[in-house]
Design a protein around this motif. Structure first.
Motif, PDB file in Angstrom:
ATOM      1  N   UNK A  67       0.799  -1.227   0.000  1.00 58.44           N
ATOM      2  CA  UNK A  67       0.000   0.000   0.000  1.00 58.44           C
ATOM      3  C   UNK A  67       0.826   1.268   0.000  1.00 58.44           C
ATOM      4  N   UNK A  68       2.130   1.159  -0.163  1.00 64.40           N
ATOM      5  CA  UNK A  68       2.995   2.349  -0.214  1.00 64.40           C
ATOM      6  C   UNK A  68       4.049   2.103  -1.303  1.00 64.40           C
ATOM      7  N   UNK A  69       4.888   3.108  -1.519  1.00 68.22           N
ATOM      8  CA  UNK A  69       5.991   2.938  -2.468  1.00 68.22           C
ATOM      9  C   UNK A  69       7.278   3.279  -1.745  1.00 68.22           C
ATOM     10  N   UNK A  70       8.319   2.482  -1.947  1.00 67.47           N
ATOM     11  CA  UNK A  70       9.576   2.747  -1.234  1.00 67.47           C
ATOM     12  C   UNK A  70      10.025   4.178  -1.539  1.00 67.47           C
ATOM     13  N   UNK A  71      10.578   4.818  -0.516  1.00 67.99           N
ATOM     14  CA  UNK A  71      10.747   6.278  -0.564  1.00 67.99           C
ATOM     15  C   UNK A  71      11.829   6.743  -1.536  1.00 67.99           C
ATOM     16  N   UNK A  72      12.855   5.945  -1.720  1.00 67.23           N
ATOM     17  CA  UNK A  72      13.917   6.335  -2.656  1.00 67.23           C
ATOM     18  C   UNK A  72      13.565   5.898  -4.062  1.00 67.23           C
ATOM     19  N   UNK A  73      13.693   6.822  -5.013  1.00 68.40           N
ATOM     20  CA  UNK A  73      13.617   6.389  -6.403  1.00 68.40           C
ATOM     21  C   UNK A  73      15.043   6.105  -6.882  1.00 68.40           C
ATOM     22  N   UNK A  74      15.201   5.862  -8.173  1.00 65.81           N
ATOM     23  CA  UNK A  74      16.539   5.479  -8.648  1.00 65.81           C
ATOM     24  C   UNK A  74      17.525   6.645  -8.586  1.00 65.81           C
ATOM     25  N   UNK A  75      17.014   7.873  -8.524  1.00 64.42           N
ATOM     26  CA  UNK A  75      17.946   9.005  -8.388  1.00 64.42           C
ATOM     27  C   UNK A  75      18.409   9.144  -6.945  1.00 64.42           C
ATOM     28  N   UNK A  76      17.474   9.319  -6.040  1.00 63.03           N
ATOM     29  CA  UNK A  76      17.881   9.545  -4.644  1.00 63.03           C
ATOM     30  C   UNK A  76      18.558   8.300  -4.061  1.00 63.03           C
ATOM     31  N   UNK A  77      18.056   7.143  -4.441  1.00 60.46           N
ATOM     32  CA  UNK A  77      18.606   5.905  -3.881  1.00 60.46           C
ATOM     33  C   UNK A  77      20.017   5.618  -4.370  1.00 60.46           C
ATOM     34  N   UNK A  78      20.267   5.844  -5.672  1.00 63.36           N
ATOM     35  CA  UNK A  78      21.621   5.558  -6.166  1.00 63.36           C
ATOM     36  C   UNK A  78      22.594   6.652  -5.734  1.00 63.36           C
ATOM     37  N   UNK A  79      22.087   7.876  -5.568  1.00 60.73           N
ATOM     38  CA  UNK A  79      22.962   8.943  -5.051  1.00 60.73           C
ATOM     39  C   UNK A  79      23.391   8.600  -3.627  1.00 60.73           C
ATOM     40  N   UNK A  80      22.437   8.163  -2.830  1.00 59.71           N
ATOM     41  CA  UNK A  80      22.768   7.765  -1.449  1.00 59.71           C
ATOM     42  C   UNK A  80      23.745   6.590  -1.460  1.00 59.71           C
ATOM     43  N   UNK A  81      23.517   5.654  -2.370  1.00 60.77           N
ATOM     44  CA  UNK A  81      24.433   4.505  -2.485  1.00 60.77           C
ATOM     45  C   UNK A  81      25.849   5.006  -2.737  1.00 60.77           C
ATOM     46  N   UNK A  82      25.981   5.940  -3.688  1.00 62.89           N
ATOM     47  CA  UNK A  82      27.309   6.464  -4.032  1.00 62.89           C
ATOM     48  C   UNK A  82      27.942   7.148  -2.825  1.00 62.89           C
ATOM     49  N   UNK A  83      27.174   7.943  -2.093  1.00 67.10           N
ATOM     50  CA  UNK A  83      27.719   8.576  -0.883  1.00 67.10           C
ATOM     51  C   UNK A  83      28.300   7.524   0.060  1.00 67.10           C
ATOM     52  N   UNK A  84      27.674   6.360   0.077  1.00 68.13           N
ATOM     53  CA  UNK A  84      28.131   5.313   0.993  1.00 68.13           C
ATOM     54  C   UNK A  84      29.174   4.387   0.406  1.00 68.13           C
ATOM     55  N   UNK A  85      29.627   4.652  -0.829  1.00 73.61           N
ATOM     56  CA  UNK A  85      30.697   3.832  -1.401  1.00 73.61           C
ATOM     57  C   UNK A  85      30.223   2.656  -2.235  1.00 73.61           C
ATOM     58  N   UNK A  86      28.967   2.698  -2.632  1.00 73.79           N
ATOM     59  CA  UNK A  86      28.447   1.643  -3.518  1.00 73.79           C
ATOM     60  C   UNK A  86      28.324   2.206  -4.926  1.00 73.79           C
TER      61      UNK A  86
END
Ligand code: URP
Ligand code: ZN
Ligand code: ZN
Length: 457
Positions: A67-86
């Protein structure tokens, strides 16, 4: 474009040495000591590790769920990944019942292609299997989507029956794909959930209490048994219970190609988190649930001795507003939690620093092994001439405090809020382009590419 990373300590799954790394355009071309080569850009990595970019083979960006959608899309989620070294993720496309795999593939590539800032691939979630879907599995493998997630849980939504699971396993024996299994006994869990709700037990902790470790162990055992009969490998996703790990260990001791990942939440959080007041336990509602703290040493042992091969995140964040959908009924709390940004620092701090795993094993668990298992190696997962220049300059001595308001995931809480970790990502290159520098994102929206992964040979 030439970039030279100088004076760092290069670390791979097998080596550790002082060295310079030359990157030409997207690839690593030369590794040596004291390289005197003119470069357009020089990055001084003194006092720091030069690591292959992290590979997170379990994320859910922009995923409709519960009933919801995960909060990160591919932009915010992959940007966060990059910040963390992924620097690479493998996300999950979903075939909903009545739909083709092709439709799911088109839907998910549209979500990702103009947004992802780092490279990405897809696993395909199959929720309905028939002859046409089996043929589509072959086609997807040829197109570089070489793994399929099946669910033994969530009856009526995602769960497949054993016959369908067995057919899908058999098919991967022919097409070289890999089955990834969500191993929990959904039928048993459903009965326990209905019983708890009927008794008025609605708080978040009942999510965990209705998903016993033995239900995970039983499904893990069954998944491995079905794969053994089909004579194919199987990969257990998000393994949380020591009891389930025993099933994997027994299988591997018998020489079976059974593989499994765990996630930082199962190493650093525990059942106690569900007891947090004011609906705080909802932050940790995920499946499988967090387990007893006392059993975590067994997971570390599995990581050290290779009964667990990968650490992924199962990044699937929901804001508290969405979590509150289950305020009066724990079974309505969307399942999932954030993690894509914090994986490398948490595992370095909690794994390498106390000596639970070696530095090489850290690289293997977070990058090299996922690359090998999921058909990305040697293009990704190592630092070698010819590999993609996905590189992290990692400071083993910098301490950061994990907090929702300073991290970059688009979610209003962090499961590790306030936790201090030592070991942090400084500079990140994705296929030769600097994407993170001095705590700032300097990459490009849509700069990531879909990566066709290789099938098993
Ligand atoms: O709770 C979880 N794990 N949410 C994401 C979906 C899944 O099963 O991986
Ligand atoms: Zn799952
Ligand atoms: Zn997941």
């Amino acid at each position: 474009m030439k970039t030279l990373i100088k004076n760092g300590t290069v670390v791979t799954a097998t080596d550790q040495y002082k060295g310079d790394v030359l990157i030409e355009d997207e690839k690593i071309t030369v590794i040596g000591t004291s390289l005197e080569i003119h470069a357009d850009r020089v990055i001084d990595a003194s006092g720091r590790y030069v690591l292959p970019g992290g590979i997170d083979v379990h994320t859910h960006m922009d995923m409709p769920f519960g009933g919801a959608t995960s909060a990160d899309d591919f932009e915010t989620g992959t940007r966060a990944a990059a910040f963390g070294g992924t620097t690479t993720i493998v996300d999950f496309a979903i075939q909903y019942r009545g739909q083709t795999l092709h439709h799911a593939w088109e839907t998910w590539i549209k979500k990702a292609e103009s947004k992802a800032v780092i490279d990405y691939g897809f696993h395909m979630i199959i929720t309905e299997l028939n002859d046409q879907v089996e043929r589509e599995m072959d086609a997807l493998v040829r197109q570089g989507i070489t793994s399929f997630k099946l669910f033994m849980a969530y009856p009526g939504v995602f769960m497949l029956d054993d016959g369908s699971i067995f057919k899908a396993l058999l098919r991967t024996g022919k097409n070289g794909g890999t089955i990834c299994m969500h191993a929990e006994n959904g039928g048993v869990i459903d009965v326990l959930v209905q019983r708890a709700l009927a008794e008025g037990q609605t708080a978040p902790k009942f999510h965990a209490l209705t998903r016993p470790a033995r239900a995970e162990a039983e499904a893990t055992h069954r998944a491995i048994a079905l794969a053994e009969i089909a004579d194919v490998p199987v990969y257990i996703v998000h393994l949380s219970a020591a009891e389930a790990l025993e099933m994997v260990t027994d299988a591997r001791d018998r020489g079976l190609p059974a593989f499994a990942e765990t996630c930082p939440q199962y190493l650093f959080l525990s059942y106690d988190n569900y007891e947090e007041p004011d609906f705080g336990g909802a932050k940790y509602v995920m499946s499988p649930p967090l387990r007893d703290h006392a059993k975590q040493d067994q997971l570390w042992r599995g990581l050290k001795f290779n009964d667990l091969q990968c650490i992924s995140t199962d990044h699937c964040p929901f804001c508290m507003k969405e979590k509150r959908l289950g305020e009066n009924d724990f079974s309505k709390i969307p399942n999932g939690a954030p993690g894509v940004e914090t994986r490398m620092s948490l595992v370095y701090d909690g794994g390498v620093r106390p000596g639970r795993i070696s530095l090489n094993r850290f690289v293997e668990l977070t990058s090299t092994a996922p690359a090998k298992i999921f058909g990305l190696f040697p293009r990704k997962g190592t630092i070698a001439p010819g590999s993609d220049a996905d590189i992290v300059v990692f400071d083993p001595n910098r301490t950061i405090t994990l907090a929702a308001n300073t991290l970059h995931m688009k979610v209003d809480y962090n499961p590790y809020e306030g936790r201090q970790v030592t070991g942090a990502t400084d500079t990140v290159l994705s296929r030769g382009r600097v994407v993170i520098e001095n705590g700032t994102f300097v990459g490009r929206t849509g700069g990531g590419s879909f990566i066709r992964r290789a099938a098993r040979s």
